[in-house]
Design a protein around this motif. Sequence first.
Motif, short mmCIF file in Angstrom:
data_model
loop_
_atom_site.label_atom_id
_atom_site.label_comp_id
_atom_site.label_asym_id
_atom_site.label_seq_id
_atom_site.Cartn_x
_atom_site.Cartn_y
_atom_site.Cartn_z
N ARG A 92 45.40 -5.62 -15.56
CA ARG A 92 43.94 -5.59 -15.47
C ARG A 92 43.36 -6.96 -15.75
O ARG A 92 43.92 -7.74 -16.52
N VAL A 93 42.24 -7.24 -15.13
CA VAL A 93 41.56 -8.51 -15.36
C VAL A 93 41.18 -8.63 -16.84
O VAL A 93 41.38 -9.67 -17.47
N VAL A 94 40.64 -7.54 -17.38
CA VAL A 94 40.36 -7.46 -18.81
C VAL A 94 40.91 -6.12 -19.30
O VAL A 94 40.38 -5.06 -18.96
N GLY A 95 42.00 -6.17 -20.05
CA GLY A 95 42.66 -4.95 -20.50
C GLY A 95 42.72 -4.84 -22.01
O GLY A 95 42.10 -5.62 -22.74
N ARG A 96 43.53 -3.90 -22.46
CA ARG A 96 43.66 -3.67 -23.90
C ARG A 96 44.23 -4.88 -24.63
O ARG A 96 43.94 -5.10 -25.81
N ASP A 97 45.04 -5.65 -23.93
CA ASP A 97 45.65 -6.83 -24.55
C ASP A 97 44.83 -8.09 -24.31
O ASP A 97 45.29 -9.20 -24.60
N GLY A 98 43.63 -7.93 -23.75
CA GLY A 98 42.79 -9.09 -23.52
C GLY A 98 42.70 -9.45 -22.05
O GLY A 98 43.03 -8.66 -21.17
N LEU A 102 45.80 -16.55 -16.51
CA LEU A 102 45.63 -17.13 -15.19
C LEU A 102 46.97 -17.35 -14.51
O LEU A 102 47.10 -17.21 -13.29
N ALA A 103 47.99 -17.67 -15.28
CA ALA A 103 49.32 -17.92 -14.73
C ALA A 103 49.88 -16.69 -14.02
O ALA A 103 50.62 -16.82 -13.05
N ASP A 104 49.53 -15.49 -14.50
CA ASP A 104 50.02 -14.27 -13.87
C ASP A 104 49.43 -14.12 -12.46
O ASP A 104 50.12 -13.73 -11.52
N ILE A 154 42.90 -0.36 -9.39
CA ILE A 154 42.66 -1.03 -10.67
C ILE A 154 43.99 -1.56 -11.19
O ILE A 154 45.00 -0.86 -11.21
N GLY A 155 44.00 -2.82 -11.58
CA GLY A 155 45.23 -3.44 -12.05
C GLY A 155 45.97 -4.20 -10.97
O GLY A 155 46.98 -4.84 -11.23
N GLN A 156 45.45 -4.15 -9.74
CA GLN A 156 46.12 -4.80 -8.62
C GLN A 156 45.36 -6.00 -8.08
O GLN A 156 45.55 -6.39 -6.93
N ALA A 157 44.50 -6.60 -8.87
CA ALA A 157 43.69 -7.72 -8.37
C ALA A 157 44.57 -8.83 -7.81
O ALA A 157 44.33 -9.33 -6.70
N ALA A 158 45.58 -9.24 -8.55
CA ALA A 158 46.45 -10.34 -8.10
C ALA A 158 47.27 -9.92 -6.89
O ALA A 158 47.38 -10.65 -5.89
N TYR A 159 47.87 -8.74 -6.97
CA TYR A 159 48.71 -8.25 -5.87
C TYR A 159 47.89 -8.06 -4.60
O TYR A 159 48.29 -8.50 -3.51
N GLN A 251 43.38 5.65 -4.07
CA GLN A 251 42.26 5.89 -4.96
C GLN A 251 42.15 4.74 -5.97
O GLN A 251 43.08 3.95 -6.11
N PRO A 252 41.02 4.63 -6.67
CA PRO A 252 40.87 3.51 -7.62
C PRO A 252 42.01 3.37 -8.61
O PRO A 252 42.41 2.27 -8.98
N LYS A 253 42.58 4.51 -9.05
CA LYS A 253 43.73 4.46 -9.97
C LYS A 253 44.52 5.76 -9.90
O LYS A 253 44.09 6.70 -9.29
#
Length: 253
Positions: A92-98, A102-104, A154-159, A251-253
Amino acid sequence: MKVCGISALVTGGGSGLGEATARQLAERGAKVHVMDLNADAADHVASEIGGVAIVGDVASEADASRAVSLAAEHGDGLRILVNCAGIGPASRVVGRDGVMPLADFQHAITVNLVGTFNMIRLAADHMSRLAEIEDKARGVIVNTASVAAFDGQIGQAAYAASKGGIVSMALPIARELARFGIRVNTIAPGIFLTPLLYGLPEEAQQSLASAIPYPQRLGDPKEYADAVCFCIDNQYLNAEVIRLDGGIRMQPK
């Protein structure tokens, strides 16, 4: 383009969609060069199909250039490139771990998009100098995108961005290479039973399959290989992006 006797290069050919493609091209008489980061996987597939194993990173100029040079040594040169190498990160762009590092994001773009372009540009340069064969053809390139290019979850922005780039460059590259007799097509697979999903419990696999309209199952890598061969065989198919997904719309997720 006729496959028998032709030199082909398949990236990511050591497993999944790439392995199925390498095997099918070999069955049809091509001399297949299996490129993969995993040396054991590349060796295993190449040894079983009478091909050539090449260990390398598609995003490396040196590795990609070496792979094209090796594939060019067979027959009258490299005429088929299938780009299957890629990664499927989820974050996620902004997730539970922050915030997402950018490197990801950069890594996904580098491997999937830059790596695909790197292989295209070097293979196309070689193909452009080959002698014309039937219908003034010199070569065929098939790229692998994903339905995430259109329905990123959701969670696939980079991919999704990396695969969307592959879709977007399909037309301009095909237009540019047309003057050389090089066709460029792209396949956007849905949910396929690849090593990424093998480890999931059967219940989880069935849950994924239930979202697919028809046939309600995960895709067989051989079906992807069939689509690649269609892209190669049909001389009038050019600059196309083919969704191979059983009709799914994510679907979104």
